[in-house]
Write a protein that holds these residues in place. Structure first.
Motif, PDB file in Angstrom:
ATOM      1  N   LYS A  41      -1.931   5.209  -2.232  1.00 44.61           N
ATOM      2  CA  LYS A  41      -2.777   6.311  -2.701  1.00 44.61           C
ATOM      3  C   LYS A  41      -3.562   5.847  -3.926  1.00 44.61           C
ATOM      4  O   LYS A  41      -2.995   5.280  -4.851  1.00 44.61           O
ATOM      5  N   ARG A  42      -4.864   6.067  -3.901  1.00 47.99           N
ATOM      6  CA  ARG A  42      -5.728   5.620  -4.996  1.00 47.99           C
ATOM      7  C   ARG A  42      -5.417   6.361  -6.288  1.00 47.99           C
ATOM      8  O   ARG A  42      -5.032   7.523  -6.269  1.00 47.99           O
ATOM      9  N   ASN A  43      -5.586   5.656  -7.403  1.00 46.00           N
ATOM     10  CA  ASN A  43      -5.468   6.283  -8.723  1.00 46.00           C
ATOM     11  C   ASN A  43      -6.665   7.191  -8.951  1.00 46.00           C
ATOM     12  O   ASN A  43      -7.667   7.112  -8.243  1.00 46.00           O
ATOM     13  N   SER A  44      -6.585   8.029  -9.963  1.00 42.37           N
ATOM     14  CA  SER A  44      -7.742   8.864 -10.307  1.00 42.37           C
ATOM     15  C   SER A  44      -8.089   8.693 -11.781  1.00 42.37           C
ATOM     16  O   SER A  44      -8.469   9.635 -12.456  1.00 42.37           O
ATOM     17  N   ILE A  45      -7.956   7.465 -12.254  1.00 42.68           N
ATOM     18  CA  ILE A  45      -8.265   7.165 -13.652  1.00 42.68           C
ATOM     19  C   ILE A  45      -9.762   7.329 -13.906  1.00 42.68           C
ATOM     20  O   ILE A  45     -10.173   7.893 -14.911  1.00 42.68           O
ATOM     21  N   TYR A  46     -10.569   6.829 -12.973  1.00 42.16           N
ATOM     22  CA  TYR A  46     -12.023   6.911 -13.102  1.00 42.16           C
ATOM     23  C   TYR A  46     -12.535   8.031 -12.214  1.00 42.16           C
ATOM     24  O   TYR A  46     -12.132   8.147 -11.057  1.00 42.16           O
ATOM     25  N   PRO A  47     -13.458   8.857 -12.714  1.00 39.56           N
ATOM     26  CA  PRO A  47     -13.991   9.967 -11.900  1.00 39.56           C
ATOM     27  C   PRO A  47     -14.698   9.452 -10.645  1.00 39.56           C
ATOM     28  O   PRO A  47     -15.281   8.368 -10.649  1.00 39.56           O
ATOM     29  N   LYS A  48     -14.626  10.231  -9.588  1.00 37.16           N
ATOM     30  CA  LYS A  48     -15.275   9.869  -8.323  1.00 37.16           C
ATOM     31  C   LYS A  48     -16.773   9.638  -8.557  1.00 37.16           C
ATOM     32  O   LYS A  48     -17.442  10.437  -9.187  1.00 37.16           O
ATOM     33  N   SER A 107     -18.065   7.254 -10.377  1.00 37.80           N
ATOM     34  CA  SER A 107     -18.332   6.522 -11.621  1.00 37.80           C
ATOM     35  C   SER A 107     -18.365   5.023 -11.331  1.00 37.80           C
ATOM     36  O   SER A 107     -17.950   4.565 -10.264  1.00 37.80           O
ATOM     37  N   ASP A 122     -14.946   3.723 -10.480  1.00 34.02           N
ATOM     38  CA  ASP A 122     -14.530   4.078  -9.122  1.00 34.02           C
ATOM     39  C   ASP A 122     -15.269   3.227  -8.088  1.00 34.02           C
ATOM     40  O   ASP A 122     -14.655   2.692  -7.164  1.00 34.02           O
ATOM     41  N   ASN A 156      -9.955   2.173  -9.224  1.00 38.07           N
ATOM     42  CA  ASN A 156      -8.964   3.177  -8.848  1.00 38.07           C
ATOM     43  C   ASN A 156      -8.032   2.675  -7.744  1.00 38.07           C
ATOM     44  O   ASN A 156      -7.069   3.345  -7.395  1.00 38.07           O
ATOM     45  N   ASN A 157      -8.311   1.502  -7.189  1.00 34.36           N
ATOM     46  CA  ASN A 157      -7.451   0.936  -6.152  1.00 34.36           C
ATOM     47  C   ASN A 157      -6.152   0.435  -6.774  1.00 34.36           C
ATOM     48  O   ASN A 157      -6.149  -0.127  -7.866  1.00 34.36           O
TER      49      ASN A 157
END
Length: 125
Positions: free
Chosen positions: A85-92, A94, A97, A102-103
């Protein structure tokens, strides 16, 4: 054997200094394997802000396997786990991303045979 810019041809993952040396090493090993004699094996990179390098194996138009390798902040080699499951550190949308930050990454084994298993893992990308 020396390559461009004084770099050397590496024969083990532990001796590699850059991610493109790892993917080149894996590609050479796959090309020597008779099971993949009819396959197109290529290594690409580094690409993007994360300097990701790729090894891709295709038989005709059929995708056989691939692996994305890069260095982490500690200069250790990691591979991208596209099944996690991908991280969500960087906004979609961006730059982080878009460049794959986010990988999820996992440590790359230094044993070549273990790394080759990751290339041909059927749950891959």
């Amino acid at each position: 054997m020396n390559l461009a810019y004084g770099r050397k041809l590496r024969r083990s993952i532990a001796r590699c200094e850059f991610a493109d040396e790892v993917t080149d090493l894996l590609a050479r090993k796959i090309r020597k394997d008779p099971r993949y004699a009819d396959c197109k094996v290529e290594s690409y990179g580094p690409m993007g802000l994360g300097a990701e390098c790729h090894v891709i194996v295709k038989r005709g138009d059929e995708y056989i396997g691939s692996l994305t390798v890069k260095s982490d902040v500690s200069d250790n080699f990691v591979y991208v786990d596209y099944n996690a499951k991908r991280n969500s550190i960087y906004p979609k949308g961006s730059l982080g991303d878009i460049n794959g930050f986010n990988n999820v990454t996992r440590p790359l084994p230094t044993d070549i045979d273990e790394a080759l298993k990751l290339v041909f893992y059927k749950g891959g990308c």
